[in-house]
Motif scaffolding. Structure first.
Motif, PDB file in Angstrom:
ATOM      1  N   GLU A  56       0.836  -1.239  -0.028  1.00  0.00           N
ATOM      2  CA  GLU A  56       0.255  -0.069   0.051  1.00  0.00           C
ATOM      3  C   GLU A  56       0.891   1.308  -0.146  1.00  0.00           C
ATOM      4  O   GLU A  56       1.880   1.248   0.631  1.00  0.00           O
ATOM      5  N   LEU A  57       0.348   2.186  -0.691  1.00  0.00           N
ATOM      6  CA  LEU A  57       0.882   3.559  -0.710  1.00  0.00           C
ATOM      7  C   LEU A  57       0.353   4.588   0.231  1.00  0.00           C
ATOM      8  O   LEU A  57      -1.108   4.515   0.061  1.00  0.00           O
ATOM      9  N   ALA A  58       0.968   5.096   1.116  1.00  0.00           N
ATOM     10  CA  ALA A  58       0.263   6.123   2.006  1.00  0.00           C
ATOM     11  C   ALA A  58       0.896   7.519   2.178  1.00  0.00           C
ATOM     12  O   ALA A  58       2.312   7.374   2.137  1.00  0.00           O
ATOM     13  N   VAL A  59       0.283   8.267   2.057  1.00  0.00           N
ATOM     14  CA  VAL A  59       0.618   9.869   2.180  1.00  0.00           C
ATOM     15  C   VAL A  59       0.333  10.339   3.745  1.00  0.00           C
ATOM     16  O   VAL A  59      -0.759  10.186   4.022  1.00  0.00           O
ATOM     17  N   GLY A  60       1.386  10.615   4.440  1.00  0.00           N
ATOM     18  CA  GLY A  60       1.129  11.203   5.642  1.00  0.00           C
ATOM     19  C   GLY A  60       1.205  12.845   5.975  1.00  0.00           C
ATOM     20  O   GLY A  60       2.346  13.269   5.389  1.00  0.00           O
ATOM     21  N   LYS A  61       0.638  13.493   6.860  1.00  0.00           N
ATOM     22  CA  LYS A  61       0.834  14.684   7.223  1.00  0.00           C
ATOM     23  C   LYS A  61       0.449  15.022   8.371  1.00  0.00           C
ATOM     24  O   LYS A  61      -0.924  14.961   8.581  1.00  0.00           O
TER      25      LYS A  61
END
Length: 120
Positions: free
Chosen positions: A38-43
Motif C-alpha cells: 500500500e502507498l500512504a501519504v502522511g501529514k
C-alpha cells in the motif's frame, strides 16, 4: 492466459503517484498472494490509535514518521523512521504516527476488509 498475465505487469512511480493521494488513506498498489503493498501519504498526526492482527511492515520513501507506541495501553519507547528506513510493527502493538508534511510510505500487510485497491 498470456494476455491476462501481461495485464498484471505493472510499474509504479511511487513519488509521482503520491502526489494524487489523500492524506492517511492507504491504497493498495498491488498484491502478492494475500499480501498487499500500500502507498500512504502522511501529514501531521493520525487522529486515532490502531492495532493490527498481524505484523505491519513500513518502508519510509520520503520524509519522517514518529511512531507513538503502546502495549496494553502502556506507552513504550517511540520510534522515528526516516527516508530509506524500514520498520516492523508487531501484531498487537498500538501505534499512532506523526508524519512530516512530505511523508510517503509503503506498507506491506495482509489484505483485510479495510484494504482499498488502486483503480488505475
Amino acid at each position: 492466459m498470456g494476455n491476462d498475465l501481461a495485464s498484471r505487469v505493472k510499474k509504479v512511480n511511487v513519488l509521482e503517484k503520491a502526489k494524487s493521494e489523500e492524506v492517511f488513506v492507504p491504497k493498495s498498489l498491488g498484491q502478492v498472494g494475500d499480501v498487499t503493498i500500500e502507498l500512504a501519504v502522511g501529514k501531521g498526526e493520525l487522529p486515532f490509535w490502531h492495532t493490527n492482527d498481524e505484523d505491519e511492515y513500513v518502508y519510509c520513501v520520503r520524509g519522517t514518521i514518529h511512531y507513538q507506541l503502546q502495549i496494553d495501553e502502556k506507552d513504550i519507547s517511540p520510534v522515528d523512521v526516516n527516508a530509506g528506513e524500514f520498520f516492523v510493527i508487531p501484531a498487537g502493538v498500538a501505534h499512532k504516527p506523526v508524519c512530516s508534511d512530505d511523508n510517503v510510505v509503503l506498507i506491506t500487510e495482509r489484505v483485510n476488509p479495510y484494504t482499498t485497491f488502486d483503480e488505475e
